[in-house]
Design a protein around this motif. Structure first.
Motif, PDB file in Angstrom:
ATOM      1  N   SER A  61       0.821  -1.205   0.000  1.00 21.73           N
ATOM      2  CA  SER A  61       0.000   0.000   0.000  1.00 21.73           C
ATOM      3  C   SER A  61       0.857   1.259   0.000  1.00 21.73           C
ATOM      4  N   LYS A  62       0.233   2.317  -0.431  1.00 21.10           N
ATOM      5  CA  LYS A  62       0.870   3.618  -0.447  1.00 21.10           C
ATOM      6  C   LYS A  62       1.325   4.004   0.962  1.00 21.10           C
ATOM      7  N   LYS A  63       0.488   3.649   1.917  1.00 27.12           N
ATOM      8  CA  LYS A  63       0.770   3.982   3.304  1.00 27.12           C
ATOM      9  C   LYS A  63       2.084   3.340   3.767  1.00 27.12           C
ATOM     10  N   GLU A  64       2.212   2.066   3.449  1.00 28.91           N
ATOM     11  CA  GLU A  64       3.416   1.370   3.891  1.00 28.91           C
ATOM     12  C   GLU A  64       4.659   1.895   3.177  1.00 28.91           C
ATOM     13  N   ILE A  65       4.527   2.217   1.903  1.00 26.02           N
ATOM     14  CA  ILE A  65       5.660   2.761   1.170  1.00 26.02           C
ATOM     15  C   ILE A  65       6.085   4.087   1.800  1.00 26.02           C
ATOM     16  N   GLY A  66       5.094   4.905   2.124  1.00 22.65           N
ATOM     17  CA  GLY A  66       5.383   6.186   2.763  1.00 22.65           C
ATOM     18  C   GLY A  66       6.104   6.008   4.092  1.00 22.65           C
ATOM     19  N   ARG A  67       5.605   5.072   4.873  1.00 23.06           N
ATOM     20  CA  ARG A  67       6.234   4.801   6.167  1.00 23.06           C
ATOM     21  C   ARG A  67       7.680   4.351   5.986  1.00 23.06           C
ATOM     22  N   SER A  68       7.867   3.390   5.085  1.00 21.64           N
ATOM     23  CA  SER A  68       9.216   2.883   4.830  1.00 21.64           C
ATOM     24  C   SER A  68      10.121   3.994   4.310  1.00 21.64           C
ATOM     25  N   TYR A  69       9.558   4.815   3.438  1.00 19.50           N
ATOM     26  CA  TYR A  69      10.361   5.892   2.874  1.00 19.50           C
ATOM     27  C   TYR A  69      10.855   6.844   3.961  1.00 19.50           C
ATOM     28  N   ARG A  70       9.927   7.284   4.811  1.00 18.61           N
ATOM     29  CA  ARG A  70      10.314   8.206   5.880  1.00 18.61           C
ATOM     30  C   ARG A  70      11.373   7.584   6.777  1.00 18.61           C
ATOM     31  N   PHE A  71      11.179   6.310   7.036  1.00 16.37           N
ATOM     32  CA  PHE A  71      12.107   5.632   7.918  1.00 16.37           C
ATOM     33  C   PHE A  71      13.515   5.555   7.316  1.00 16.37           C
ATOM     34  N   ILE A  72      13.625   5.059   6.092  1.00 15.36           N
ATOM     35  CA  ILE A  72      14.974   4.927   5.536  1.00 15.36           C
ATOM     36  C   ILE A  72      15.588   6.287   5.240  1.00 15.36           C
ATOM     37  N   ALA A  73      14.744   7.258   4.911  1.00 14.91           N
ATOM     38  CA  ALA A  73      15.283   8.593   4.652  1.00 14.91           C
ATOM     39  C   ALA A  73      15.909   9.149   5.929  1.00 14.91           C
ATOM     40  N   ARG A  74      15.235   8.902   7.043  1.00 15.37           N
ATOM     41  CA  ARG A  74      15.751   9.399   8.320  1.00 15.37           C
ATOM     42  C   ARG A  74      17.026   8.650   8.711  1.00 15.37           C
ATOM     43  N   GLU A  75      16.978   7.331   8.603  1.00 15.82           N
ATOM     44  CA  GLU A  75      18.101   6.529   9.060  1.00 15.82           C
ATOM     45  C   GLU A  75      19.330   6.669   8.169  1.00 15.82           C
ATOM     46  N   LEU A  76      19.120   6.833   6.896  1.00 20.98           N
ATOM     47  CA  LEU A  76      20.261   6.950   5.977  1.00 20.98           C
ATOM     48  C   LEU A  76      20.671   8.405   5.789  1.00 20.98           C
ATOM     49  N   LEU A  77      20.046   9.279   6.564  1.00 19.43           N
ATOM     50  CA  LEU A  77      20.360  10.705   6.514  1.00 19.43           C
ATOM     51  C   LEU A  77      20.238  11.275   5.103  1.00 19.43           C
ATOM     52  N   ILE A  78      19.167  10.894   4.463  1.00 19.06           N
ATOM     53  CA  ILE A  78      18.888  11.449   3.143  1.00 19.06           C
ATOM     54  C   ILE A  78      17.965  12.636   3.339  1.00 19.06           C
ATOM     55  N   HIS A  79      18.441  13.780   2.911  1.00 15.30           N
ATOM     56  CA  HIS A  79      17.581  14.953   3.061  1.00 15.30           C
ATOM     57  C   HIS A  79      17.214  15.473   1.685  1.00 15.30           C
ATOM     58  N   LEU A  80      16.066  15.044   1.219  1.00 12.53           N
ATOM     59  CA  LEU A  80      15.613  15.483  -0.091  1.00 12.53           C
ATOM     60  C   LEU A  80      14.731  16.709   0.073  1.00 12.53           C
ATOM     61  N   ARG A  81      15.027  17.697  -0.732  1.00 10.37           N
ATOM     62  CA  ARG A  81      14.153  18.873  -0.742  1.00 10.37           C
ATOM     63  C   ARG A  81      12.780  18.407  -1.192  1.00 10.37           C
ATOM     64  N   PRO A  82      11.749  19.107  -0.731  1.00  2.26           N
ATOM     65  CA  PRO A  82      10.418  18.770  -1.254  1.00  2.26           C
ATOM     66  C   PRO A  82      10.436  18.891  -2.771  1.00  2.26           C
ATOM     67  N   THR A  83       9.735  17.981  -3.403  1.00  2.00           N
ATOM     68  CA  THR A  83       9.740  17.961  -4.869  1.00  2.00           C
ATOM     69  C   THR A  83       9.236  19.282  -5.430  1.00  2.00           C
ATOM     70  N   SER A  84       9.974  19.804  -6.391  1.00  2.00           N
ATOM     71  CA  SER A  84       9.541  21.035  -7.033  1.00  2.00           C
ATOM     72  C   SER A  84       8.549  20.703  -8.136  1.00  2.00           C
ATOM     73  N   PRO A  85       7.509  21.514  -8.256  1.00  2.00           N
ATOM     74  CA  PRO A  85       6.529  21.277  -9.328  1.00  2.00           C
ATOM     75  C   PRO A  85       7.197  21.268 -10.694  1.00  2.00           C
ATOM     76  N   ILE A  86       8.300  22.020 -10.809  1.00  2.00           N
ATOM     77  CA  ILE A  86       8.988  22.120 -12.106  1.00  2.00           C
ATOM     78  C   ILE A  86       9.416  20.745 -12.612  1.00  2.00           C
ATOM     79  N   ASP A  87       9.791  19.868 -11.678  1.00  2.00           N
ATOM     80  CA  ASP A  87      10.247  18.535 -12.093  1.00  2.00           C
ATOM     81  C   ASP A  87       9.160  17.716 -12.762  1.00  2.00           C
ATOM     82  N   TYR A  88       7.920  18.077 -12.512  1.00  2.00           N
ATOM     83  CA  TYR A  88       6.823  17.315 -13.102  1.00  2.00           C
ATOM     84  C   TYR A  88       6.458  17.808 -14.506  1.00  2.00           C
ATOM     85  N   ILE A  89       6.875  19.040 -14.799  1.00  2.00           N
ATOM     86  CA  ILE A  89       6.422  19.665 -16.045  1.00  2.00           C
ATOM     87  C   ILE A  89       6.724  18.844 -17.306  1.00  2.00           C
ATOM     88  N   PRO A  90       7.977  18.408 -17.501  1.00  2.00           N
ATOM     89  CA  PRO A  90       8.256  17.716 -18.764  1.00  2.00           C
ATOM     90  C   PRO A  90       7.369  16.486 -18.977  1.00  2.00           C
TER      91      PRO A  90
END
Length: 314
Positions: free
Chosen positions: A199-228
DNA sequence: AAGACGAAAGTGGTTGA
DNA sequence: TCAACAACTTTCGTCTT
């Protein structure tokens, strides 16, 4: 396997010799179906049998699916009793007690068997996760570099022992999601969830967890990246794209994008740009490719028009 | 008839006590 | 853990082209 048939094999196929130069060095080229003399280049036979599989496999998943043989599988016990297991009793096959020296040796063997078993398991899990990442990436038509990035993230997660207690599928999907953002080809959680088995929920949970633990700091996605992507899904020209990006840069400066869902903002700017450039798309169409509702497109687009002082003639 | 618009109620996720 | 909150969705009726 498939590797075997690539390129030429040299040697003494069938113990034959070239009848022109007498050289025993004959080469099989399975791609061309020829048996040639490596000495003089004579084609001795042009309809040799290809001993490799008759199909081609482009990735690990296909190879596994098409293979007609393979290890018998069970999901619970990986060896299903096929591998040797050392008994825990200190008896030999006649039921007699072991000598102390022998007992110490068996103890060491057991220890190593335990270790080898777990490393086997992690290897298998890794292989499964990587093929899962590749499968999802194929569905989403993601480029090579994103898959590599996702695989790297997953390997790091394994090293840091972050998988324990979480599903392999969930973490695989999370790694792919993070890799997409890292590589600036964002996919929404919804899109990842569509091709994932969790589920989307579980992916989100896993994502937050590994992002925190692996010290990945991604800027919030910019709308510009979606344009192309959105623009090409809507078959809009490059002119519309650059117009939309221009609008978004303006909007970002005025803080209109923060706190808003990036897909909604991207959709609105594409909608405005399409109108401005005379390549109008309906709100419904734009909303569909951006996976938001018309209402959201409307709300964002009204905001943008108001705050940017745009006068869009409809 | 299709598209645009907007009001109102509902939903799921984040945040801060 | 809970309630407040903003963003977003769903639904539906109205207006415009």
């Amino acid at each position: 396997m498939a590797e075997d048939k690539q390129g030429k094999q040299q040697g003494k196929p069938g113990g034959r010799k070239c009848h022109v130069c007498g050289s025993p060095r004959l080469a099989r080229d399975y791609d061309r179906g020829e048996l040639t003399c490596a000495g003089c280049g004579l084609v001795i036979h042009d309809k040799i049998m290809d001993m490799g599989p008759e199909w081609r496999a482009f990735d690990q998943e296909q190879r596994e699916r098409r293979g007609r043989t393979g290890a018998p599988m069970t999901l619970t016990i990986h060896d299903k009793g096929l591998s040797t297991m050392i008994d825990w009793r200190d008896r030999d096959s006649h039921g007699k007690d072991l000598t102390p020296k022998r007992r110490a040796q068996i103890y060491r063997l057991r220890k190593w068997q335990r270790r080898i078993r777990v490393s086997d398991a992690t290897e298998r899990n890794l292989a499964f996760a990587l093929s899962e990442i590749d499968r999802m990436a194929s569905h989403l038509a993601l480029p090579r570099n994103v898959r590599e990035a996702a695989a790297l993230l997953y390997r790091k997660a394994v090293e840091e022992r972050l998988i324990r207690g979480r599903s392999i599928e969930g973490v695989s999907a999370a790694a792919l999601y993070a890799a997409c953002r890292e590589c600036k080809v964002p996919r929404t959680l919804d899109e990842i969830a569509d091709v994932s088995r969790v589920s989307k929920k579980e992916i989100g949970r896993s994502y937050r967890f590994i992002a925190r633990e692996l010290l990945i700091h991604l800027r919030p996605t910019s709308p510009i990246d979606y344009i192309p992507r959105f623009a090409s899904d809507l078959e809009l020209s490059g002119e519309v794209q650059s117009k939309a990006i221009e609008l978004l840069k303006d909007a970002q400066k005025k803080g209109l994008t923060s706190g808003r869902g990036p897909t909604g903002v991207a959709a609105a700017s594409i909608y405005i740009a399409s109108v401005l450039c005379g390549e109008r798309r309906t709100q419904r169409d734009v909303a569909d490719v951006a996976r938001v509702t018309e209402v959201t497109v409307r709300n964002r687009y009204k905001e943008l028009c108001d705050k940017l002082g745009l006068d869009v003639e409809l």
